[in-house]
Design an enzyme around this catalytic site. Structure first.
Site, PDB file in Angstrom:
ATOM      1  N   GLU A 252       0.809  -1.212   0.000  1.00  0.00           N
ATOM      2  CA  GLU A 252       0.000   0.000   0.000  1.00  0.00           C
ATOM      3  C   GLU A 252       0.854   1.279   0.000  1.00  0.00           C
ATOM      4  O   GLU A 252       1.725   1.452   0.858  1.00  0.00           O
ATOM      5  CB  GLU A 252      -0.923  -0.026   1.230  1.00  0.00           C
ATOM      6  CG  GLU A 252      -1.775   1.209   1.440  1.00  0.00           C
ATOM      7  CD  GLU A 252      -2.683   1.523   0.260  1.00  0.00           C
ATOM      8  OE1 GLU A 252      -3.353   0.598  -0.247  1.00  0.00           O
ATOM      9  OE2 GLU A 252      -2.697   2.694  -0.166  1.00  0.00           O
ATOM     10  N   THR A 294      -6.044   1.590  -5.356  1.00  0.00           N
ATOM     11  CA  THR A 294      -5.597   0.192  -5.248  1.00  0.00           C
ATOM     12  C   THR A 294      -6.312  -0.692  -6.267  1.00  0.00           C
ATOM     13  O   THR A 294      -5.693  -1.536  -6.919  1.00  0.00           O
ATOM     14  CB  THR A 294      -5.886  -0.386  -3.846  1.00  0.00           C
ATOM     15  OG1 THR A 294      -5.475   0.549  -2.873  1.00  0.00           O
ATOM     16  CG2 THR A 294      -5.168  -1.694  -3.639  1.00  0.00           C
ATOM     17  N   HIS A 409      -1.340   3.321   4.742  1.00  0.00           N
ATOM     18  CA  HIS A 409      -2.356   4.055   3.993  1.00  0.00           C
ATOM     19  C   HIS A 409      -2.503   5.441   4.601  1.00  0.00           C
ATOM     20  O   HIS A 409      -2.435   5.588   5.821  1.00  0.00           O
ATOM     21  CB  HIS A 409      -3.690   3.303   4.058  1.00  0.00           C
ATOM     22  CG  HIS A 409      -4.712   3.823   3.086  1.00  0.00           C
ATOM     23  ND1 HIS A 409      -5.342   5.027   3.240  1.00  0.00           N
ATOM     24  CD2 HIS A 409      -5.191   3.297   1.932  1.00  0.00           C
ATOM     25  CE1 HIS A 409      -6.171   5.227   2.228  1.00  0.00           C
ATOM     26  NE2 HIS A 409      -6.103   4.193   1.418  1.00  0.00           N
ATOM     27  N   ASP A 468       1.289  -0.035  -4.990  1.00  0.00           N
ATOM     28  CA  ASP A 468       0.051   0.088  -5.770  1.00  0.00           C
ATOM     29  C   ASP A 468      -0.123   1.462  -6.411  1.00  0.00           C
ATOM     30  O   ASP A 468      -0.625   1.581  -7.513  1.00  0.00           O
ATOM     31  CB  ASP A 468      -1.182  -0.305  -4.931  1.00  0.00           C
ATOM     32  CG  ASP A 468      -1.379   0.554  -3.681  1.00  0.00           C
ATOM     33  OD1 ASP A 468      -0.472   1.331  -3.333  1.00  0.00           O
ATOM     34  OD2 ASP A 468      -2.449   0.427  -3.054  1.00  0.00           O
ATOM     35  N   HIS A 469       0.322   2.518  -5.725  1.00  0.00           N
ATOM     36  CA  HIS A 469       0.190   3.887  -6.252  1.00  0.00           C
ATOM     37  C   HIS A 469       0.962   4.810  -5.321  1.00  0.00           C
ATOM     38  O   HIS A 469       1.516   4.363  -4.317  1.00  0.00           O
ATOM     39  CB  HIS A 469      -1.279   4.310  -6.334  1.00  0.00           C
ATOM     40  CG  HIS A 469      -2.045   4.032  -5.071  1.00  0.00           C
ATOM     41  ND1 HIS A 469      -1.869   4.744  -3.912  1.00  0.00           N
ATOM     42  CD2 HIS A 469      -2.949   3.056  -4.772  1.00  0.00           C
ATOM     43  CE1 HIS A 469      -2.641   4.263  -2.971  1.00  0.00           C
ATOM     44  NE2 HIS A 469      -3.303   3.216  -3.455  1.00  0.00           N
TER      45      HIS A 469
HETATM   46  C1  GP9 Z   1      -8.755  -0.629   0.927  1.00  0.00           C
HETATM   47  C2  GP9 Z   1      -7.360  -0.525   0.464  1.00  0.00           C
HETATM   48  C3  GP9 Z   1      -6.965   0.904   0.268  1.00  0.00           C
HETATM   49  O1  GP9 Z   1      -9.251  -1.898   0.922  1.00  0.00           O
HETATM   50  O2  GP9 Z   1      -7.159  -1.262  -0.668  1.00  0.00           O
HETATM   51  O3  GP9 Z   1      -7.514   1.431  -0.842  1.00  0.00           O
HETATM   52  P1  GP9 Z   1      -6.961   2.745  -1.536  1.00  0.00           P
HETATM   53  O4  GP9 Z   1      -7.590   3.902  -0.822  1.00  0.00           O
HETATM   54  O5  GP9 Z   1      -5.480   2.754  -1.407  1.00  0.00           O
HETATM   55  O6  GP9 Z   1      -7.402   2.613  -2.930  1.00  0.00           O
HETATM   56 MN    MN Z   2      -3.881   1.681  -2.066  1.00  0.00          MN
END
Ligand code: GP9
Ligand code: MN
Length: 618
Positions: A252, A294, A409, A468-469
């Site tokens: 994340e 994500t 996150h 992921d980003h």
């Molecule tokens: C939530 C997690 C975070 O299940 O994947 O999502 P994001 O806000 O990073 O897209």
């Molecule tokens: Mn994410």
């Protein structure tokens, strides 16, 4: 016109206030940058047509309605500005209709509060002035005079001229602006935030119709275009991981700049740094996500298609036909699962995962979660990894699992005892806390590796770790500049979209690879390593190990990166010289970039893969 201003001084003053407020928010909260005087002129004009049209309509009403509608306009413009302002702080982007329809917002909890600042009261600084002026107007009975459309004809012609001028100038500055609807930053800069929302609504109506009119021929045309991606002859590493378990770790918000880097003299990712030494590490690998965050990264990796420019494809097109990575692996006798200790319906995952062919989704219901072992968004990563291993030992092999971490996150909350390194010290709390949070996830991955070894799962697995980003949006550019020791220009901002990609194959030493790649390339790369040549694939990425791949990564907003250049914000930069160069240096790629994004969109909006004959490789 002069008469009208004389007759309606109060409403004109109020509209001027709204206009100025829109410009201020654009400059300050939307971080809009001007490259030349023409851009500044366009930016200044851009909110006017909308505001003046509404004002014209207000003129046609009775005085008390003029009063009421002006207040409504104030509320609507403030909500638009503040809503986008808040959204921009975390996502460096603007709100679209599909995003509003998703309803994920209620799950964002602490994240939203962290985005609110004390100085946000400035957004309503105009309210008392407007109310005062309106009451003043009501008292002077002569002020709110009702006009007929006939009387207002010259006024509306004047507004139309401004609108045409706005579009005309924008088109000179940025040809084909409205066909590049995926670049919202350019749209808002050139047509203003209000027209952007009107335009977004028309796009919304259009895209919904696309499925009905889609045909098989369209897919044939796209397949013809994509032919170059098929038939990669590279033998190097082909099938090296045949039959092995495939473990993906979606880390994340982990960006690439933390790799090998320190904060306060301490390593941020000591475990990943060590792992890289005997792994394939891609030094220039980009996330290509947009509003689906994500879920977009998951979509890219499973389908090798671009996510949508507006909204999250996981929500908008979960019932489409796909031929996804889990489905292909399933055909090769893999057991496939996602493990993520969050609500199963977040990002509409439960529906979309079924559609993409996963055998099982382990959600928060499959984890024991309590106050002690959770923080921020939920179960802490170390706990998550430990409990995930318990699920994995039960699975039939070979398996393909994806583990999605959560602790790192936004807003990067962490308990004191989990802070293995000290935060950074800058004016951005977000950036400061980011470092210990990344460090914590690094530790969780280390523990995961230890546990894999203990459970004898390690040797028979390929382990892929990717970010992921981004975690730090451009809202924190100043603090980021302090950390990096250089100003975060648009050129650097694009490079900050790099995320780590580490492919670890036990027994192989690996090497650093500097090919320019993106998430869209991961699926072909994995299939290559697994020795799987699936037929009839419609994919936009290519094998990162291929010797003859074109180094080109297209970001979802139309920015792109090649071996030598970076194109963003309608400017071309040389990577070597680290400076702006003539736009013509980037021009040879324009058509390809546009085609790829448009073709991928057409596949999704038209649900074109339903016309494909997927050869099931049983
Ligand atoms: C939530 C997690 C975070 O299940 O994947 O999502 P994001 O806000 O990073 O897209
Ligand atoms: Mn994410």
């Amino acid at each position: 016109m002069k008469n009208l201003i004389r007759e309606q001084p109060i409403l004109f003053s109020i509209i001027t206030l709204f206009w100025l407020k829109t410009l201020f928010v654009g400059l300050i909260d939307f971080n809009i940058r001007m490259e030349n005087p023409l851009q500044l002129l366009i930016f200044i004009i851009s909110p006017l047509p909308f505001l003046l049209v509404v004002l014209g309509l207000i003129f046609t009403c009775k005085p008390w309605k003029q009063f009421l509608f002006t207040i409504m306009l104030m509320v609507i413009t403030t909500v638009i500005l503040y809503g986008n302002g808040i959204y921009y702080r975390e996502f460096s982007d603007y709100i679209t209709i599909p995003l509003l329809l998703m309803g994920n917002v209620s799950d964002l909890g602490s994240s939203i509060f962290a985005l609110i600042n004390w100085y946000d009261f400035l957004y309503i600084l105009d309210v008392p002035i407007v109310l005062y002026l309106l009451i003043l107007g009501l008292r002077k009975k002569t002020v709110f005079k009702k006009h007929t459309f006939g009387q207002l004809r010259p006024y509306f012609i004047f507004v139309a001229v401004i609108f045409v001028l706005n579009l005309g100038l924008a088109n000179i500055e940025r040809p084909l602006l409205l066909t590049r609807s995926f670049d919202r930053a350019l749209l808002v800069k050139n047509i203003g935030i209000y027209h952007f929302h009107v335009y977004d609504a028309t796009l919304h109506a259009n895209t919904r119709a696309q499925r009905v009119f889609a045909s098989e021929e369209e897919l044939a045309e796209i397949n013809g275009y994509l032919e170059k991606n098929i038939g990669d002859a590279t033998e190097d590493l082909f099938g090296i991981g045949e039959g092995k378990n495939v473990i993906l770790i979606s880390a994340e918000s982990v960006q690439n700049f933390v790799i090998g880097n320190t904060v306060n003299g301490e390593e941020i990712t000591p475990f990943l740094n060590e792992l890289i030494e005997d792994s394939f590490y891609f030094t220039e690998f980009y996330h290509q996500t947009a509003q689906g965050k994500t879920s977009d990264s998951e979509f890219l990796i499973n389908n090798s298609l671009f996510p949508l420019a507006r909204g999250a494809v996981f929500f908008t097109h979960a019932s489409n036909e796909y031929y996804s990575l889990p489905e292909i692996l399933g055909e090769h006798h893999y057991y496939t699962a996602v493990l993520h200790a969050n609500n199963g319906s977040f990002w509409n995952r439960d529906a979309m995962y079924k559609q993409m062919g996963y055998d099982r989704f382990y959600t928060e219901d499959d984890y024991s979660i309590n106050k002690e072992n959770s923080i921020g968004w939920g179960l802490k990563d170390i706990e998550f990894m430990e409990q995930s291993i318990e699920h994995m030992v039960q699975m039939p092999q070979p398996f393909h699992v994806k583990l999605i971490t959560l602790t790192n996150h936004f807003p990067f909350e962490l308990g004191e005892k989990d802070k293995f390194i000290k935060p950074f010290d800058s004016n951005s709390k977000t950036l400061n806390n980011y470092f210990p949070a990344v460090r914590y996830t690094d530790e969780a991955i280390k523990i995961f590796f230890d546990r894999l070894k203990e459970e004898d799962l390690y040797d028979d697995s390929i382990i892929v770790i990717y970010g992921d980003h981004y975690g730090i949006s451009s809202f924190h550019n100043r603090a980021m500049g302090t950390y990096l020791g250089k100003e975060v220009t648009p050129f650097i901002e694009v490079q900050l979209q790099q995320v780590p990609l580490i492919i670890h194959i036990p027994g192989l030493s690996g090497e650093k690879n500097d090919t320019v790649g993106g998430q869209i390339d991961l699926r072909p790369t994995l299939l290559h390593l697994l020795g799987i040549k699936a037929e009839n694939q419609v994919v936009f990425g290519n094998n990162l190990f291929s010797q003859d791949r074109e180094d080109l990564v297209i970001l979802r907003n139309g920015s792109f990166i090649t071996k030598d250049y970076i194109y963003t914000d309608d400017l071309c930069y040389s990577k070597d010289e680290e400076m702006k160069v003539e736009k013509m240096m980037c021009e040879p790629y324009f058509d390809e970039v546009k085609n790829q994004l448009e073709y991928s969109d057409r596949i999704i909006y038209g649900d074109l893969l339903r016309f494909n004959d997927f050869q099931k490789n049983e």
